[in-house]
Structure formats: structure tokens, C-alpha cells
Design a protein around this motif. Sequence first.
Motif, PDB file in Angstrom:
ATOM      1  N   VAL A   8       0.846  -1.197   0.000  1.00 17.28           N
ATOM      2  CA  VAL A   8       0.000   0.000   0.000  1.00 17.28           C
ATOM      3  C   VAL A   8       0.881   1.246   0.000  1.00 17.28           C
ATOM      4  O   VAL A   8       0.651   2.193  -0.762  1.00 17.28           O
ATOM      5  N   VAL A   9       1.903   1.253   0.838  1.00 16.98           N
ATOM      6  CA  VAL A   9       2.816   2.400   0.898  1.00 16.98           C
ATOM      7  C   VAL A   9       3.555   2.566  -0.426  1.00 16.98           C
ATOM      8  O   VAL A   9       3.678   3.681  -0.944  1.00 16.98           O
ATOM      9  N   ARG A  10       4.013   1.471  -0.998  1.00 22.33           N
ATOM     10  CA  ARG A  10       4.692   1.556  -2.302  1.00 22.33           C
ATOM     11  C   ARG A  10       3.756   2.158  -3.357  1.00 22.33           C
ATOM     12  O   ARG A  10       4.174   3.011  -4.155  1.00 22.33           O
ATOM     13  N   ALA A  11       2.511   1.720  -3.379  1.00 18.47           N
ATOM     14  CA  ALA A  11       1.542   2.241  -4.351  1.00 18.47           C
ATOM     15  C   ALA A  11       1.265   3.723  -4.104  1.00 18.47           C
ATOM     16  O   ALA A  11       1.158   4.514  -5.057  1.00 18.47           O
ATOM     17  N   MET A  60       2.340  23.098  -4.286  1.00 17.36           N
ATOM     18  CA  MET A  60       3.704  22.886  -3.804  1.00 17.36           C
ATOM     19  C   MET A  60       4.562  22.242  -4.893  1.00 17.36           C
ATOM     20  O   MET A  60       5.693  22.645  -5.134  1.00 17.36           O
ATOM     21  N   LEU A  61       4.002  21.269  -5.574  1.00 19.19           N
ATOM     22  CA  LEU A  61       4.749  20.568  -6.615  1.00 19.19           C
ATOM     23  C   LEU A  61       4.991  21.448  -7.844  1.00 19.19           C
ATOM     24  O   LEU A  61       5.916  21.203  -8.612  1.00 19.19           O
ATOM     25  N   ALA A  62       4.196  22.495  -8.014  1.00 17.56           N
ATOM     26  CA  ALA A  62       4.380  23.417  -9.139  1.00 17.56           C
ATOM     27  C   ALA A  62       5.692  24.183  -9.037  1.00 17.56           C
ATOM     28  O   ALA A  62       6.152  24.767 -10.022  1.00 17.56           O
ATOM     29  N   LEU A  63       6.317  24.190  -7.864  1.00 21.04           N
ATOM     30  CA  LEU A  63       7.621  24.840  -7.703  1.00 21.04           C
ATOM     31  C   LEU A  63       8.735  24.034  -8.376  1.00 21.04           C
ATOM     32  O   LEU A  63       9.818  24.548  -8.607  1.00 21.04           O
ATOM     33  N   PHE A  64       8.448  22.772  -8.686  1.00 24.37           N
ATOM     34  CA  PHE A  64       9.446  21.876  -9.271  1.00 24.37           C
ATOM     35  C   PHE A  64       9.304  21.815 -10.785  1.00 24.37           C
ATOM     36  O   PHE A  64       8.261  22.174 -11.339  1.00 24.37           O
ATOM     37  N   ASP A  65      10.340  21.311 -11.451  1.00 22.25           N
ATOM     38  CA  ASP A  65      10.262  21.135 -12.898  1.00 22.25           C
ATOM     39  C   ASP A  65       9.230  20.060 -13.228  1.00 22.25           C
ATOM     40  O   ASP A  65       8.606  19.480 -12.338  1.00 22.25           O
ATOM     41  N   GLU A  66       9.066  19.771 -14.503  1.00 22.65           N
ATOM     42  CA  GLU A  66       7.995  18.860 -14.940  1.00 22.65           C
ATOM     43  C   GLU A  66       8.111  17.452 -14.387  1.00 22.65           C
ATOM     44  O   GLU A  66       7.125  16.721 -14.339  1.00 22.65           O
ATOM     45  N   THR A  67       9.286  17.028 -13.972  1.00 24.45           N
ATOM     46  CA  THR A  67       9.422  15.689 -13.397  1.00 24.45           C
ATOM     47  C   THR A  67       9.009  15.665 -11.930  1.00 24.45           C
ATOM     48  O   THR A  67       8.759  14.600 -11.383  1.00 24.45           O
ATOM     49  N   GLY A  68       8.941  16.841 -11.309  1.00 28.03           N
ATOM     50  CA  GLY A  68       8.543  16.922  -9.900  1.00 28.03           C
ATOM     51  C   GLY A  68       9.568  16.263  -9.000  1.00 28.03           C
ATOM     52  O   GLY A  68      10.507  15.617  -9.457  1.00 28.03           O
ATOM     53  N   PRO A  69       9.394  16.418  -7.712  1.00 28.07           N
ATOM     54  CA  PRO A  69      10.285  15.707  -6.793  1.00 28.07           C
ATOM     55  C   PRO A  69       9.932  14.226  -6.793  1.00 28.07           C
ATOM     56  O   PRO A  69       8.785  13.849  -7.000  1.00 28.07           O
ATOM     57  N   GLN A  70      10.925  13.404  -6.589  1.00 35.28           N
ATOM     58  CA  GLN A  70      10.721  11.961  -6.555  1.00 35.28           C
ATOM     59  C   GLN A  70      11.164  11.432  -5.197  1.00 35.28           C
ATOM     60  O   GLN A  70      12.216  11.817  -4.691  1.00 35.28           O
ATOM     61  N   LEU A  71      10.353  10.568  -4.638  1.00 36.21           N
ATOM     62  CA  LEU A  71      10.674   9.948  -3.361  1.00 36.21           C
ATOM     63  C   LEU A  71      11.091   8.509  -3.624  1.00 36.21           C
ATOM     64  O   LEU A  71      10.332   7.733  -4.207  1.00 36.21           O
ATOM     65  N   GLU A  72      12.308   8.168  -3.226  1.00 34.25           N
ATOM     66  CA  GLU A  72      12.818   6.813  -3.400  1.00 34.25           C
ATOM     67  C   GLU A  72      12.805   6.112  -2.040  1.00 34.25           C
ATOM     68  O   GLU A  72      13.511   6.523  -1.116  1.00 34.25           O
ATOM     69  N   LEU A  73      11.989   5.086  -1.938  1.00 36.98           N
ATOM     70  CA  LEU A  73      11.934   4.306  -0.706  1.00 36.98           C
ATOM     71  C   LEU A  73      13.198   3.461  -0.605  1.00 36.98           C
ATOM     72  O   LEU A  73      13.516   2.712  -1.529  1.00 36.98           O
ATOM     73  N   THR A  74      13.913   3.571   0.500  1.00 38.34           N
ATOM     74  CA  THR A  74      15.151   2.811   0.657  1.00 38.34           C
ATOM     75  C   THR A  74      15.032   1.713   1.699  1.00 38.34           C
ATOM     76  O   THR A  74      15.839   0.793   1.718  1.00 38.34           O
ATOM     77  N   ARG A  75      14.039   1.812   2.573  1.00 36.30           N
ATOM     78  CA  ARG A  75      13.840   0.780   3.591  1.00 36.30           C
ATOM     79  C   ARG A  75      12.392   0.868   4.085  1.00 36.30           C
ATOM     80  O   ARG A  75      11.885   1.953   4.336  1.00 36.30           O
ATOM     81  N   LEU A  76      11.761  -0.276   4.224  1.00 36.58           N
ATOM     82  CA  LEU A  76      10.403  -0.352   4.776  1.00 36.58           C
ATOM     83  C   LEU A  76      10.396  -1.362   5.911  1.00 36.58           C
ATOM     84  O   LEU A  76      10.912  -2.469   5.763  1.00 36.58           O
ATOM     85  N   VAL A  77       9.804  -0.981   7.023  1.00 40.44           N
ATOM     86  CA  VAL A  77       9.636  -1.873   8.167  1.00 40.44           C
ATOM     87  C   VAL A  77       8.170  -1.784   8.563  1.00 40.44           C
ATOM     88  O   VAL A  77       7.630  -0.679   8.725  1.00 40.44           O
TER      89      VAL A  77
END
Length: 134
Positions: A8-11, A60-77
Motif C-alpha cells: 500500500v505504501v509503495r503504491a 507545492m509541486l508546481a515549484l518543481f520542474d515537470e518531473t517533480g520531486p521523486q521519493l525513493e523508498l530505501t527501507r520499509l519496516v
Amino acid sequence: MATDPKDVVRAFVDALNRQDFGRVGELITPDFSYTIMAYDLPGAQMPMGGETMLKVLPGMLALFDETGPQLELTRLVAEDGWVVAEARGSGFFRDGSPYANRYANFYEVADGRVRALREYMDTQHTATSFAAVQ
């Protein structure tokens, strides 16, 4: 719909990264709350409902370029309906300046959807980065 809390979090994060706000809306409960766990950022420590979050995010996301900020999950517990996600956020603002931050987010997952998100980050870095581009 995914029922494993980690899935669910990944989605949810995938939908945010794609700025698919319709999908984000599907992945949150009606009583969803989002809280930035900080003292010194505007709006922090005031839980935001899902409807409000979905209205605020595009601006908030409009402040970023067209790719927007990306969140990379590195660990899930995960345990008892809670998922702790360590992550890296990166992207570029419209003026070309980079954004990079580290996060520890706590997600409460119920019935295959996110009920709560508590976001922890380097708030000084966030404030400095956003102040420079506004």
C-alpha cells in the motif's frame, strides 16, 4: 487493491511520484491525516485531511520542474498496521536548483489504504531550499 501494508505504501508513493492525485485519493481513507512533524515550517504540526492535502500538493509541486520531486523508498519496516519508510527525496526546482532531502515517514495502513502519514525530514534544509525559489 493491495492489502499488504508495505505494498500500500509503495503504491501511495508511486502515485505521488507520478502526481496521480486521483490514485492518491483512492489510496487514502476518508479520515486520512497528514502531519509534517516539525516545529519551524509553515503548516507543520497541524494535521491535514486528505481533501486539503490533495488541494495543497499541486501548488507545492508546481515549484518543481515537470518531473517533480521523486521519493525513493530505501527501507520499509512494518508492524501492526504501521509502516516506517526511510526514503530519499530528490528533484529540481523550476529555476534549475536541486532539491535533495532524507525522510523517515510513518504510515498507518488500514483496510488497504493509508489512514495517516507522519513525515519527518531535515526541516532546515527544506526551509532554506523552498525560501530560495519562492
